[in-house]
Design an enzyme around this catalytic site. Structure first.
Site, short mmCIF file in Angstrom:
data_model
loop_
_atom_site.label_atom_id
_atom_site.label_comp_id
_atom_site.label_asym_id
_atom_site.label_seq_id
_atom_site.Cartn_x
_atom_site.Cartn_y
_atom_site.Cartn_z
N ASP A 29 0.77 -1.17 0.11
CA ASP A 29 0.06 0.05 -0.11
C ASP A 29 0.89 1.33 0.08
OD1 ASP A 29 -2.28 1.50 -0.17
OD2 ASP A 29 -2.73 1.22 2.00
N ARG A 42 -0.98 9.47 -9.79
CA ARG A 42 -0.72 8.10 -9.02
C ARG A 42 -0.24 6.98 -9.59
NH1 ARG A 42 -4.09 7.56 -4.73
NH2 ARG A 42 -4.40 5.25 -5.44
N SER A 74 -7.56 -5.63 -5.34
CA SER A 74 -8.95 -6.06 -4.57
C SER A 74 -10.21 -6.00 -5.12
CB SER A 74 -8.94 -5.26 -3.10
OG SER A 74 -9.58 -3.90 -3.32
N THR A 75 -11.30 -6.57 -4.62
CA THR A 75 -12.49 -6.63 -5.37
C THR A 75 -12.95 -5.40 -5.12
OG1 THR A 75 -13.37 -7.42 -3.14
CG2 THR A 75 -13.16 -9.08 -4.87
N ASN A 77 -10.91 -2.35 -5.34
CA ASN A 77 -10.29 -1.46 -6.26
C ASN A 77 -10.95 -1.19 -7.50
OD1 ASN A 77 -7.10 -2.82 -4.99
ND2 ASN A 77 -8.32 -1.01 -4.43
N ARG A 80 -12.21 2.54 -8.02
CA ARG A 80 -11.27 3.53 -8.39
C ARG A 80 -11.35 4.28 -9.83
NH1 ARG A 80 -5.54 2.30 -5.93
NH2 ARG A 80 -6.18 1.80 -3.56
N ARG A 203 1.92 -4.74 6.33
CA ARG A 203 1.37 -3.65 5.38
C ARG A 203 2.09 -2.47 5.32
NH1 ARG A 203 -5.07 -2.28 4.82
NH2 ARG A 203 -4.34 -0.47 3.26
N SER A 211 -8.12 -4.39 4.99
CA SER A 211 -8.79 -4.21 3.74
C SER A 211 -9.26 -5.46 3.02
CB SER A 211 -7.88 -3.18 2.91
OG SER A 211 -7.65 -2.22 3.45
N GLU A 222 1.33 -13.12 12.31
CA GLU A 222 1.96 -12.17 13.15
C GLU A 222 1.76 -10.92 12.22
OE1 GLU A 222 3.13 -12.02 16.01
OE2 GLU A 222 2.60 -13.95 16.42
C1 IPE Z 1 -5.54 -2.65 -0.15
O1 IPE Z 1 -5.11 -1.33 -0.24
C2 IPE Z 1 -5.40 -3.30 -1.60
C3 IPE Z 1 -4.46 -3.64 -2.28
C4 IPE Z 1 -3.01 -3.23 -1.58
C5 IPE Z 1 -4.34 -4.26 -3.51
P1 IPE Z 1 -6.27 -0.23 -0.51
O2 IPE Z 1 -5.42 1.11 -0.76
O3 IPE Z 1 -7.21 -0.61 -1.58
O4 IPE Z 1 -7.00 -0.33 0.77
P2 IPE Z 1 -7.87 0.95 1.55
O5 IPE Z 1 -8.84 1.18 0.64
O6 IPE Z 1 -7.26 2.07 2.16
O7 IPE Z 1 -8.64 0.30 2.73
C1 IPE Z 2 -1.38 0.26 -3.45
O1 IPE Z 2 -1.35 1.65 -3.43
C2 IPE Z 2 -1.72 -0.26 -4.72
C3 IPE Z 2 -3.12 -0.81 -5.11
C4 IPE Z 2 -3.99 -0.87 -4.29
C5 IPE Z 2 -3.25 -1.35 -6.47
P1 IPE Z 2 -2.49 2.55 -3.50
O2 IPE Z 2 -2.83 3.09 -4.83
O3 IPE Z 2 -3.63 2.11 -2.58
O4 IPE Z 2 -1.81 4.01 -2.81
P2 IPE Z 2 -2.45 5.00 -1.71
O5 IPE Z 2 -3.07 3.82 -0.69
O6 IPE Z 2 -3.57 5.69 -2.35
O7 IPE Z 2 -1.16 5.80 -1.31
MG MG Z 3 -4.33 2.37 -0.70
#
Ligand code: IPE
Ligand code: IPE
Ligand code: MG
Length: 258
Positions: A29, A42, A74-75, A77, A80, A203, A211, A222
């Site tokens: 993340d 991004r 993720s399901t 995502n 976005r 994480r 998430s 752990e």
């Molecule tokens: C979790 O990260 C999913 C992945 C790393 C693929 P997100 O960025 O989607 O999680 P939230 O929305 O902050 O909980």
């Molecule tokens: C994790 O980074 C990658 C995916 C979830 C695909 P993010 O895209 O969630 O980055 P932040 O959390 O917005 O910084």
């Molecule tokens: Mg994120």
């Protein structure tokens, strides 16, 4: 020797080979925030995050980790902006193609968990090729979580169990069918069937939440959370997480060993 490589070497030396996590799972993340901090879109963060993926796979393989699970999409995502989702899917396709040879060279088997059928055709096509090509590799399993959600995984398992019962167990007494479900049977219907549960869950980016990741499997993992954003996460940070893991006392509900 440079200071950084000295630190690097002493970190590796501190890791006890006999107490390695068998399975490391990572919620990668912070790509978006990494890019925003640099005034970039991004997508630039996702691109840079790919280098970290490469590092994590190589480092885990060299350490002797048997399973590495990476949460890539993720399901949730899909919520976005369409442009970002499309970029991620294209990046995924490129990664799967580029990694094919590397995975073969390192004897790494690719595995996927998630609702794979819902991914775009152009991703599935390349996935199938890499899955097939690497299926005989035994050094490490790289388990990619794609269109993965812990809740839909449980729903899919329940559906699968019901289908099996309706198709092949309908002659059995209802009580016998009900009692045939235990933790082991249930696990065998999850996407992760056959894989050990994660020992260590990492994480990045400092968020204290799951998430929707591996809800069933991380019952006793752990958890290691670092503020470092995924594109900035380095080999040394991975060693630090393993060292932290080795200092934990896992009790599994029992009592402290004296
Ligand atoms: C979790 O990260 C999913 C992945 C790393 C693929 P997100 O960025 O989607 O999680 P939230 O929305 O902050 O909980
Ligand atoms: C994790 O980074 C990658 C995916 C979830 C695909 P993010 O895209 O969630 O980055 P932040 O959390 O917005 O910084
Ligand atoms: Mg994120």
């Amino acid at each position: 020797m440079k200071n950084s490589s000295l630190a690097h070497d002493s970190l590796i030396k501190s890791i006890s080979a006999g107490k390695l996590p068998k399975h490391i799972a990572i919620i990668m993340d912070g790509n978006g925030r990494w890019a925003a901090k640099k005034g970039l879109p991004r997508t630039a963060g996702h691109k840079k995050g790919m280098d970290t993926v490469d590092m994590a796979v190589t480092t885990c393989k060299n350490l002797g980790i048997k399973v590495l699970t990476l949460y890539a999409f993720s399901t949730e995502n899909w919520r976005r902006p369409e442009k970002e989702v499309t970029f991620l899917m294209r990046l995924l396709k490129t990664y799967i193609i580029l990694q094919r040879q590397k995975l073969m060279k390192n004897k790494i088997r690719l595995n996927v968990i998630g609702r794979i059928s819902e991914l775009p055709e152009f991703v599935k096509k390349e996935l199938v090729k890499t899955l097939k090509a690497t299926s005989g590799n035994t050094e490490m399993t790289l388990n990619l979580a794609l269109n993965y959600g812990g809740r839909v995984e449980i729903i899919d398992a329940v559906r699968h169990i019901l289908r099996d019962v309706l198709e092949s167990k309908k002659d059995l007494a209802p009580e016998a069918v009900i009692n045939s479900i235990d933790e082991e049977t249930f696990s065998s219907y999850l996407y992760t069937a056959g894989l050990p549960d994660p020992d260590l869950l990492i994480r990045t980016s400092g968020e204290f939440r799951l998430s929707n990741f591996l809800l069933w499997q991380i019952a006793y993992s752990e958890i290691y959370i670092t503020d470092i954003l995924w594109p900035d996460f380095k080999e040394e940070d991975l060693y630090m997480s393993v060292l932290a893991y080795q200092q934990r006392e896992r009790r599994f509900g029992g009592v402290k060993r004296i």
